[in-house]
Scaffold this active site. Structure first.
Site, short mmCIF file in Angstrom:
data_model
loop_
_atom_site.label_atom_id
_atom_site.label_comp_id
_atom_site.label_asym_id
_atom_site.label_seq_id
_atom_site.Cartn_x
_atom_site.Cartn_y
_atom_site.Cartn_z
N HIS A 53 54.07 78.60 24.31
CA HIS A 53 54.32 78.09 25.66
C HIS A 53 55.61 77.28 25.64
O HIS A 53 56.22 77.07 24.59
CB HIS A 53 53.14 77.26 26.18
CG HIS A 53 52.86 76.00 25.43
ND1 HIS A 53 52.40 75.98 24.13
CD2 HIS A 53 52.95 74.69 25.80
CE1 HIS A 53 52.21 74.73 23.73
NE2 HIS A 53 52.55 73.93 24.73
N HIS A 55 56.64 74.07 26.30
CA HIS A 55 56.85 72.65 26.08
C HIS A 55 57.86 72.41 24.97
O HIS A 55 57.91 73.15 23.98
CB HIS A 55 55.54 71.94 25.78
CG HIS A 55 54.70 71.70 27.00
ND1 HIS A 55 53.38 71.34 26.94
CD2 HIS A 55 55.02 71.75 28.33
CE1 HIS A 55 52.90 71.19 28.18
NE2 HIS A 55 53.87 71.43 29.03
N ASP A 57 58.24 70.46 22.47
CA ASP A 57 57.86 70.31 21.07
C ASP A 57 57.40 71.62 20.45
O ASP A 57 56.96 71.64 19.30
CB ASP A 57 56.79 69.22 20.91
CG ASP A 57 55.52 69.48 21.70
OD1 ASP A 57 55.61 70.07 22.79
OD2 ASP A 57 54.44 69.09 21.22
N HIS A 58 57.54 72.69 21.21
CA HIS A 58 57.23 74.03 20.71
C HIS A 58 58.45 74.96 20.72
O HIS A 58 58.40 76.02 20.09
CB HIS A 58 56.09 74.66 21.52
CG HIS A 58 54.80 73.93 21.38
ND1 HIS A 58 53.74 74.40 20.66
CD2 HIS A 58 54.40 72.72 21.87
CE1 HIS A 58 52.74 73.54 20.71
NE2 HIS A 58 53.13 72.51 21.44
N HIS A 109 46.46 74.72 29.80
CA HIS A 109 47.39 73.66 29.38
C HIS A 109 48.71 73.84 30.11
O HIS A 109 49.27 72.89 30.68
CB HIS A 109 47.57 73.73 27.87
CG HIS A 109 48.52 72.74 27.30
ND1 HIS A 109 48.27 71.38 27.30
CD2 HIS A 109 49.74 72.89 26.71
CE1 HIS A 109 49.29 70.75 26.74
NE2 HIS A 109 50.19 71.65 26.37
N ASP A 131 48.47 74.84 22.11
CA ASP A 131 47.78 73.65 22.62
C ASP A 131 46.61 74.01 23.51
O ASP A 131 46.19 73.20 24.35
CB ASP A 131 48.77 72.78 23.42
CG ASP A 131 49.81 72.11 22.54
OD1 ASP A 131 49.73 72.24 21.31
OD2 ASP A 131 50.72 71.47 23.10
N HIS A 169 48.56 70.66 16.73
CA HIS A 169 48.62 69.20 16.62
C HIS A 169 47.50 68.67 15.73
O HIS A 169 46.41 69.26 15.67
CB HIS A 169 48.49 68.53 18.00
CG HIS A 169 49.68 68.71 18.87
ND1 HIS A 169 50.77 67.86 18.84
CD2 HIS A 169 49.96 69.65 19.81
CE1 HIS A 169 51.67 68.26 19.73
NE2 HIS A 169 51.20 69.36 20.33
#
Length: 257
Positions: A53, A55, A57-58, A109, A131, A169
């Site tokens: 996805h 975001h 941090d990905h 999410h 996530d 995570h």
């Protein structure tokens, strides 16, 4: 042999490295620096990137990785991330490292969220779920609805019980602490919580987990369980409910935990 290794990033992210015969796939590289270090230390050549996805941090490490490996493919969902060259949807399949990954659309999410299911890994089936599902928990609903997330989790629940869940995570201890609030009499949950605490004390990753364990201890996969339903209904002061109501109020409870 196929190997799957975690690469720690930021404060609690895991970037997954899937390797075979000296080549590697990187899952959700939010930061390129630890990935490049890991590849160098392990003597691996990056051959593909897969994204769950959008975001930051990905995805934020993609560009730097492409500077070092300019011709590799980047797979991911339909979203605004321009670095993704191959867009995937539900039931698509891709072959990497001579392994077939099936794509599951798992919105909730985020709306674009997908997961990668590897049915025939050497140690059993594996799911890279970003996530969506965490060890002992699930992702916050930043874009999707409770109904969407419940449906997405249902797709995961239907996978073989020995599927290894590779989430993104290290949230396990806090997730299980909340789970104990929901199911204080769940003996399997108590054992898991104590084991997870011990692992984190020794700085050992608590993931991947097996789906079978999630089904026994993760309240977000247990919203059809009468004890979970009664506990959530009491907390949310519900007189009447269906499974969607239970899930929505369970997620809201966790958001405030």
């Amino acid at each position: 042999m196929l190997s799957i290794s975690p690469i720690s990033a930021f404060s609690d992210n895991y970037i997954w490295c899937v390797a075979r015969h000296g080549e590697a796939i990187i899952v959700d590289p939010g930061d390129a620096t630890p990935v490049l270090q890991h590849l160098k230390e392990m003597g691996l050549t990056l051959s593909a990137i897969i994204i769950t996805h959008h975001h930051y941090d990905h995805v934020n490490g993609i560009e730097l990785l492409l500077e070092h490996y300019p011709n590799i493919p980047v797979y991911g969902p339909e979203n605004q991330c321009a670095s993704i060259g191959y867009r995937l949807k539900h039931d698509d399949c891709i072959t990497l490292l001579n392994q077939t990954f099936k794509i599951l659309a798992v919105p909730g999410h985020t709306l674009d969220h997908i997961a990668y299911y590897l049915e025939n890994a050497d140690s059993g089936p594996a799911l890279f779920c970003g996530d969506t599902l965490f060890a002992g928990g699930c992702g916050r609903l930043f874009e999707g609805t409770p109904e969407q997330m419940l449906t997405s989790l249902g797709l995961i629940q239907a996978l073989p019980a020995n599927t290894a869940i590779y989430c993104a995570h290290e949230y396990t201890v806090n997730n299980l602490r909340f789970a104990r609030e929901v199911e204080p009499d769940n003996s399997e949950l108590l054992v898991r919580f104590e084991n997870a605490q011990a692992m984190r004390t020794d700085n050992i990753p608590t993931v991947p987990s097996k789906l079978a364990l999630e089904l026994l201890t993760n309240p977000f996969l247990r919203t059809d369980n009468s004890a979970v339903q009664e506990r959530v209904a009491t907390y949310a002061e519900l007189k009447y409910w269906n499974q969607n109501d239970i899930f929505a109020n369970l997620r809201a409870w966790k958001d405030d935990f």
